[in-house]
Write an enzyme that holds these catalytic residues in place. Structure first.
Site, PDB file in Angstrom:
ATOM      1  CG  ASN A 171      -3.823  -4.624  -1.310  1.00  0.00           C
ATOM      2  OD1 ASN A 171      -4.627  -3.696  -1.316  1.00  0.00           O
ATOM      3  ND2 ASN A 171      -3.990  -5.695  -0.567  1.00  0.00           N
ATOM      4  CG  HIS A 221       7.625  -4.682   3.447  1.00  0.00           C
ATOM      5  ND1 HIS A 221       6.920  -5.774   3.009  1.00  0.00           N
ATOM      6  CD2 HIS A 221       6.747  -3.940   4.146  1.00  0.00           C
ATOM      7  CE1 HIS A 221       5.669  -5.685   3.446  1.00  0.00           C
ATOM      8  NE2 HIS A 221       5.539  -4.578   4.143  1.00  0.00           N
ATOM      9  CB  THR A 257      14.651   5.270  19.408  1.00  0.00           C
ATOM     10  OG1 THR A 257      14.624   5.703  20.763  1.00  0.00           O
ATOM     11  CG2 THR A 257      16.046   5.455  18.834  1.00  0.00           C
ATOM     12  CB  CYS A 345      -3.230  -8.921   5.908  1.00  0.00           C
ATOM     13  SG  CYS A 345      -2.027  -7.697   5.550  1.00  0.00           S
TER      14      CYS A 345
HETATM   15  N1  PLP Z   1      -1.628  -0.780   2.354  1.00  0.00           N
HETATM   16  C1  PLP Z   1      -1.519  -1.547   1.263  1.00  0.00           C
HETATM   17  C2  PLP Z   1      -2.226  -1.151   0.016  1.00  0.00           C
HETATM   18  C3  PLP Z   1      -0.763  -2.723   1.297  1.00  0.00           C
HETATM   19  O1  PLP Z   1      -0.668  -3.488   0.223  1.00  0.00           O
HETATM   20  C4  PLP Z   1      -0.109  -3.052   2.504  1.00  0.00           C
HETATM   21  C5  PLP Z   1       0.659  -4.318   2.602  1.00  0.00           C
HETATM   22  O2  PLP Z   1       0.383  -5.270   1.907  1.00  0.00           O
HETATM   23  C6  PLP Z   1      -0.243  -2.196   3.606  1.00  0.00           C
HETATM   24  C7  PLP Z   1      -1.010  -1.072   3.500  1.00  0.00           C
HETATM   25  C8  PLP Z   1       0.434  -2.499   4.894  1.00  0.00           C
HETATM   26  O3  PLP Z   1       1.805  -2.225   4.793  1.00  0.00           O
HETATM   27  P1  PLP Z   1       2.832  -2.891   5.829  1.00  0.00           P
HETATM   28  O4  PLP Z   1       2.972  -4.317   5.433  1.00  0.00           O
HETATM   29  O5  PLP Z   1       4.091  -2.110   5.650  1.00  0.00           O
HETATM   30  O6  PLP Z   1       2.229  -2.711   7.168  1.00  0.00           O
END
Ligand code: PLP
Length: 403
Positions: A171, A221, A257, A345
Site C-alpha cells: 500500500n 472502498h 447479517t 492507519c
Molecule cells: N491491507 C492493505 C494492503 C491496505 O492497504 C488496507 C487499507 O489501507 C487494508 C488491508 C485494510 O483495509 P480496510 O481499510 O478495508 O480495513
C-alpha cells in the site's frame, strides 16, 4: 458536541469557501470516492429491498437473491467459485478471518506462521497477537525495492509451518510481490498461503484461482465501492475456524447479517474496475511516470522508492531528503492537494514508515517520504499543479529545515 457535517472534498465545482475548488486527490490507496454508478446500484437495497437476507419470507428471499447474484458477478470477475467468497466488513476483518482462522484450525498441526516485514498492520498486528498466544512468527525481510526473497521464504518453511501470509501489492510503495512463485512453493509443501490483495484487486488483472493463493483479501472502498464491505476468497477445502460466532451466515465463516447494499455496491465496483482496467491502468501509469519524472527533474535530492520493483501503476512513494514528509503533506493540504506519508492507519504516528525502514532506508530518509496514489479522477493538469506546488513547498521547507 455535535459534529459539523464533513464538507465534501469535491473533486470538481466549488469549495465550501465559495472559491472554485479543484481538490486534487492523490490518496487513492487510502480510500476512493464512491462512484455514482455504485451508489445507484446500492440504493434499491437501502431504500426498498432492505429485508434480512436470512428471513424465511419472500421479502427476505428477494434480498438473498440480490446478494447471491452479486456474489456470482464478483466470482465471475475475480475468477473463483461463488462458494469461495466470504463477505465481511473490511480488509482488516478479512485479513483477521484468514490468519486467525487458519491458526486456530491448524494449531494442533503446528504453530509456525511466515509473513513479511512490510505487511499492512491488519496482518502484522494479527500475527503479533498470535505470537502472544504462543504461535511462532517469522517475518521475512525485503530488499531495497521492497520485495520478499522467495528463496529465503522457502528456506524458512519447516514441518510446523501452517501458513504463509505475504501481501500482493504494498500500500505504501506499490511494489508487487512474486505471489505466483510463493504459491507454487507453498502448494508443493502442502502449506496454506494467504495474500492481502486489497491494493491490487481492481488495479491488476487478477484471477484468484490462477494466482494460486488459498486465501485472498480484498476491500470495496479501494476500488470506488462503499466502505464497510470486503471479502475473503477461501479456496475450496481450506481449513478455517470461524473468528466471529453467531448466526452462521456466510457458511458459518463470518456470522452477522450481511450488508446487502454494500455487497451489491461491491459487485458494481468490481465490474467497473475490471471493465475499465486496461485503458485506465495505461492512462494512470503514464501520469504516475510523468509525475515522477517531473519531480525528480525539478526538485533535487529526491528518491523514488521501490522504483526497480514491478509496481501497481497508480502508486509513487518519494523521499524528499532533508525535510519531513508530514510537513510536505500539510503544505499540500493548504493548497487542496491530498497526499500522505504512508498508510492512512498510521497518520499521526511520529515513527517513520515500517515499510521504508524494512527496505533499508535510514530513519531520516524514511521521514522525508510522501506517497502519491493516483486514481480515476487524476488528470494531466493535476500532475503539473502538484509538481509546481511541491517545488515551492520543498524549497521553503529545506530553507528552514534542521534535519
Ligand atoms: N491491507 C492493505 C494492503 C491496505 O492497504 C488496507 C487499507 O489501507 C487494508 C488491508 C485494510 O483495509 P480496510 O481499510 O478495508 O480495513
Amino acid at each position: 458536541m455535535e459534529c459539523a457535517p464533513c464538507s465534501p472534498p469535491s473533486t470538481t465545482g466549488k469549495h465550501e469557501s465559495g472559491k472554485d475548488s479543484a481538490l486534487i486527490y492523490l490518496d487513492n490507496n487510502a480510500t476512493t470516492p464512491l462512484h455514482p454508478r455504485v451508489l445507484d446500484s446500492m440504493m434499491p437495497f437501502l431504500r426498498d429491498c432492505w429485508a434480512n437476507p436470512s428471513s424465511p419470507y419472500r421479502f427476505g428471499h428477494q434480498a438473498r437473491d440480490a446478494m447471491e447474484k452479486a456474489r456470482e458477478r464478483i466470482a465471475k470477475r475475480v475468477g473463483c467459485k461463488t462458494t469461495e467468497l466470504v463477505f465481511c466488513s473490511s480488509g482488516t476483518e478479512s485479513d483477521n478471518i484468514a490468519i486467525r482462522g487458519v491458526a486456530h484450525a491448524l494449531s494442533s498441526k503446528g504453530g509456525h506462521i511466515i509473513t513479511s516485514t512490510i505487511e499492512h498492520p491488519a496482518v502484522l498486528d494479527t500475527c503479533k497477537a498470535l505470537e502472544r498466544d504462543g504461535f511462532r512468527i517469522t517475518r521475512l525481510p525485503v530488499n531495497r525495492d521492497g520485495l520478499v526473497d522467495v528463496a529465503m521464504l522457502e528456506a524458512s518453511l519447516c514441518n510446523e509451518t501452517i501458513l504463509v501470509s505475504v501481501m500482493h501489492a504494498n500500500n505504501e510503495t506499490g511494489a508487487i510481490q512474486p505471489i505466483e512463485k510463493i504459491a507454487a512453493i507453498t502448494k508443493k509443501r502442502g502449506i496454506l498461503f494467504h495474500t492481502d490483495a486489497v491494493q491490487s484487486t481492481g488495479k491488476l488483472p487478477l484471477h484468484f484461482d490462477g494466482l494460486g493463493a488459498d486465501l485472498i483479501t480484498f476491500s470495496g472502498h479501494k476500488l470506488h465501492g462503499p466502505k464497510g464491505i470486503a471479502a475473503l476468497f477461501v479456496r475450496t477445502g481450506t481449513p478455517l475456524a470461524p473468528v466471529i460466532s453467531g448466526g452462521g451466515q456466510e457458511r458459518g465463516l463470518r456470522a452477522g447479517t450481511e450488508h446487502v447494499a454494500g455487497i451489491a455496491g461491491l459487485a458494481e465496483a468490481v465490474d467497473m474496475a475490471f471493465e475499465e482496467q486496461e485503458p485506465e491502468n495505461r492512462r494512470i501509469g503514464l501520469l504516475r511516470d510523468r509525475l515522477e519524472k517531473q519531480i525528480t527533474a525539478s526538485i533535487k535530492d529526491t528518491r523514488i522508492n521501490a522504483v526497480h520493483a514491478p509496481r501497481i501503476p497508480n502508486t509513487s512513494n518519494i523521499c524528499f531528503h532533508g525535510i519531513d514528509g508530514e510537513s510536505v503533506v500539510l503544505g499540500l493540504d493548504v493548497l487542496d492537494i491530498c497526499a500522505s506519508t504512508g498508510s492512512a492507519c498510521s497518520t499521526g504516528d511520529p515513527e517513520p514508515s515500517h515499510v521504508l525502514l524494512a527496505m533499508g532506508l535510514s530513519r531520516r530518509e524514511a521521514q522525508g517520504a510522501v506517497r502519491f496514489s493516483l486514481g480515476r479522477d487524476t488528470k494531466e493538469d493535476d500532475v503539473n499543479t502538484v509538481v509546481q506546488a511541491l517545488s515551492g513547498i520543498v524549497s521553503r521547507l529545506r530553507s528552514i529545515s534542521s534535519l
